[in-house]
Motif scaffolding. Structure first.
Motif, short mmCIF file in Angstrom:
data_model
loop_
_atom_site.label_atom_id
_atom_site.label_comp_id
_atom_site.label_asym_id
_atom_site.label_seq_id
_atom_site.Cartn_x
_atom_site.Cartn_y
_atom_site.Cartn_z
N ASN A 173 -2.66 -1.19 32.98
CA ASN A 173 -1.29 -0.77 32.67
C ASN A 173 -0.54 -1.81 31.85
O ASN A 173 -0.55 -3.00 32.19
CB ASN A 173 -0.51 -0.50 33.95
CG ASN A 173 -0.94 0.78 34.63
OD1 ASN A 173 -1.74 1.55 34.11
ND2 ASN A 173 -0.41 1.02 35.82
N LEU A 174 0.13 -1.34 30.81
CA LEU A 174 1.03 -2.18 30.01
C LEU A 174 2.44 -1.62 30.16
O LEU A 174 2.67 -0.42 29.95
CB LEU A 174 0.60 -2.16 28.54
CG LEU A 174 1.57 -2.77 27.53
CD1 LEU A 174 1.74 -4.27 27.77
CD2 LEU A 174 1.11 -2.50 26.10
N TYR A 175 3.40 -2.49 30.53
CA TYR A 175 4.79 -2.08 30.69
C TYR A 175 5.66 -2.76 29.62
O TYR A 175 5.60 -3.98 29.46
CB TYR A 175 5.30 -2.44 32.08
CG TYR A 175 4.53 -1.74 33.18
CD1 TYR A 175 4.75 -0.40 33.45
CD2 TYR A 175 3.57 -2.43 33.93
CE1 TYR A 175 4.03 0.26 34.45
CE2 TYR A 175 2.85 -1.78 34.94
CZ TYR A 175 3.09 -0.45 35.19
OH TYR A 175 2.38 0.20 36.17
N VAL A 176 6.44 -1.96 28.91
CA VAL A 176 7.25 -2.45 27.80
C VAL A 176 8.73 -2.19 28.11
O VAL A 176 9.16 -1.03 28.12
CB VAL A 176 6.85 -1.75 26.49
CG1 VAL A 176 7.70 -2.29 25.33
CG2 VAL A 176 5.37 -1.93 26.20
N PRO A 177 9.53 -3.24 28.37
CA PRO A 177 10.95 -3.04 28.68
C PRO A 177 11.78 -2.78 27.43
O PRO A 177 11.65 -3.47 26.41
CB PRO A 177 11.35 -4.36 29.34
CG PRO A 177 10.39 -5.37 28.81
CD PRO A 177 9.11 -4.64 28.54
N ILE A 178 12.65 -1.77 27.52
CA ILE A 178 13.51 -1.39 26.40
C ILE A 178 14.91 -1.11 26.93
O ILE A 178 15.08 -0.49 27.99
CB ILE A 178 12.98 -0.13 25.68
CG1 ILE A 178 11.62 -0.42 25.02
CG2 ILE A 178 13.97 0.38 24.64
CD1 ILE A 178 10.96 0.83 24.44
N ILE A 179 15.93 -1.55 26.18
CA ILE A 179 17.31 -1.17 26.47
C ILE A 179 17.83 -0.37 25.29
O ILE A 179 17.77 -0.83 24.14
CB ILE A 179 18.21 -2.39 26.71
CG1 ILE A 179 17.68 -3.25 27.85
CG2 ILE A 179 19.64 -1.95 27.01
CD1 ILE A 179 18.43 -4.55 28.05
N ALA A 180 18.32 0.83 25.55
CA ALA A 180 18.92 1.67 24.52
C ALA A 180 20.42 1.72 24.76
O ALA A 180 20.86 2.00 25.88
CB ALA A 180 18.32 3.08 24.56
N ILE A 181 21.20 1.44 23.71
CA ILE A 181 22.66 1.44 23.88
C ILE A 181 23.29 2.50 22.99
O ILE A 181 22.87 2.72 21.85
CB ILE A 181 23.27 0.05 23.58
CG1 ILE A 181 23.13 -0.30 22.09
CG2 ILE A 181 22.65 -1.01 24.45
CD1 ILE A 181 24.00 -1.47 21.67
N GLU A 182 24.27 3.18 23.54
CA GLU A 182 25.08 4.09 22.75
C GLU A 182 26.25 3.28 22.22
O GLU A 182 27.27 3.09 22.90
CB GLU A 182 25.58 5.27 23.59
CG GLU A 182 26.35 6.30 22.80
CD GLU A 182 26.79 7.48 23.64
OE1 GLU A 182 27.30 8.46 23.05
OE2 GLU A 182 26.65 7.43 24.87
N GLY A 183 26.10 2.76 21.03
CA GLY A 183 27.10 1.87 20.46
C GLY A 183 26.50 1.02 19.36
O GLY A 183 25.40 1.28 18.88
N GLU A 184 27.22 -0.02 18.97
CA GLU A 184 26.80 -0.87 17.86
C GLU A 184 26.02 -2.08 18.36
O GLU A 184 26.31 -2.64 19.42
CB GLU A 184 28.03 -1.33 17.08
CG GLU A 184 28.80 -0.20 16.42
CD GLU A 184 30.10 -0.66 15.82
OE1 GLU A 184 30.38 -0.30 14.67
OE2 GLU A 184 30.84 -1.39 16.52
N LEU A 185 25.05 -2.50 17.55
CA LEU A 185 24.22 -3.65 17.88
C LEU A 185 24.26 -4.63 16.71
O LEU A 185 24.05 -4.25 15.56
CB LEU A 185 22.77 -3.19 18.13
CG LEU A 185 21.74 -4.27 18.47
CD1 LEU A 185 22.08 -4.94 19.80
CD2 LEU A 185 20.34 -3.65 18.53
N PHE A 186 24.52 -5.91 17.02
CA PHE A 186 24.61 -6.94 16.00
C PHE A 186 23.67 -8.10 16.31
O PHE A 186 23.38 -8.38 17.48
CB PHE A 186 26.05 -7.48 15.90
CG PHE A 186 27.03 -6.53 15.30
CD1 PHE A 186 27.34 -6.58 13.95
CD2 PHE A 186 27.67 -5.58 16.09
CE1 PHE A 186 28.26 -5.69 13.39
CE2 PHE A 186 28.58 -4.69 15.55
CZ PHE A 186 28.88 -4.75 14.19
N GLU A 187 23.21 -8.77 15.25
CA GLU A 187 22.50 -10.04 15.37
C GLU A 187 23.39 -11.13 14.80
O GLU A 187 24.07 -10.92 13.78
CB GLU A 187 21.18 -10.01 14.61
CG GLU A 187 20.13 -9.11 15.23
CD GLU A 187 18.83 -9.11 14.46
OE1 GLU A 187 17.81 -8.67 15.03
OE2 GLU A 187 18.82 -9.53 13.28
N SER A 188 23.37 -12.30 15.43
CA SER A 188 24.21 -13.40 14.98
C SER A 188 23.41 -14.71 14.98
O SER A 188 22.63 -14.96 15.90
CB SER A 188 25.45 -13.54 15.88
OG SER A 188 26.25 -14.62 15.45
#
Length: 268
Positions: A173-188
């Motif tokens: 088994n391989l488990y891949v964590p993901i967070i999905a957001i309803e909104g804006e995502l920025f990198e800084s």
């Protein structure tokens, strides 16, 4: 529509349930099997918690199942963008560490791949140097939703991994964590002139690091609602590519090391 139904609908939308349904629909459209509202036990509190979505793909190889599961935490954050802080110089010491959540026989698979294949699947060998080192919720004055979401999805993955390694069944088994957001995502990040750069992105990643040890680092994918279908299609292509490129390594590994519990003391 009656006032009562409208009030119920408003409450449902306010609490983010439609977005969770939309994320599940996107994974389903990309060809994954879907489970929603799956409970897992928080080992710290002893209480059961809920993970929003598990999207998975399974293949029977040498009479052993190889399972890839995307564990997805969904968050509504329309009024508060999420920010991923990046510093590409930070991960020099982690270049040879692959923070993936995979069962014991999966570690044998990874060792075989590194010795016998030039191809590096991003599901097993994520690009650490391109990842952020922290994620926060902008304009936040109370508990940070980004932090709590990352902890929740990692706890779910770690619980499933422990249960898998305690099982006598034949699988990897391989488990891949993901967070999905309803909104804006920025990198800084800080540029060469020490000026703060800020760029909106559709998806990114962050390394959750407790210390500079392999077992204490985790790679989390973050995706916004703006280009969700492209993201799930990208995952679909990565899954198909993994099964295609590593067919020989998968056959050998799953033929020789089918049960995780009996391989607990195996050291790579």
């Amino acid at each position: 529509m009656s006032d009562k139904k409208q009030n119920i609908k408003n409450w449902i939308e306010k609490n983010g349930y439609p977005f969770e349904m939309m994320v599940a629909k996107s994974f389903k459209k990309a060809g994954f099997e879907i489970s929603q509202s799956v409970l897992f036990k928080d080992e710290e509190t002893g209480k059961y918690r809920e993970t929003d979505i598990i999207a998975h793909e399974s293949k029977n190889i040498e009479k052993v199942w190889f399972n890839i599961s995307f564990i997805v935490e969904c968050k509504k954050s329309n009024d508060k963008p999420w920010i991923i802080f990046k510093n590409n110089e930070q991960y020099t010491l982690l270049n040879k560490i692959y923070p993936v959540l995979i069962t014991k026989n999966g570690n044998i698979l990874i060792d075989s791949i590194t010795k016998n294949s030039q191809f590096r699947s991003p599901l097993l060998f994520p690009e650490i140097k391109d990842s952020g080192y922290n994620i926060v919720t902008a304009f936040n004055s109370k508990s940070d939703t980004a932090y709590s979401a990352s902890q929740s999805v990692l706890k779910a993955c770690e619980y499933l991994l422990r249960k898998s390694n305690d099982s006598d069944k034949r699988f990897c088994n391989l488990y891949v964590p993901i967070i999905a957001i309803e909104g804006e995502l920025f990198e800084s990040h800080m540029d060469s002139n020490n000026d703060l750069e800020l760029n909106e992105v559709d998806y990114s990643s962050v390394i959750s690091t407790k210390s500079f040890e392999e077992k204490n680092s985790n790679y989390i994918r973050i995706v916004s609602s703006k280009n969700l279908d492209n993201f799930t299609l990208k995952l679909r292509n990565e899954v198909d590519e993994l099964f295609d490129k590593y067919s020989n390594q998968l056959k050998i590994t799953l033929h020789n090391y089918p049960v995780n519990k009996t391989n607990r003391n195996f050291v790579i």
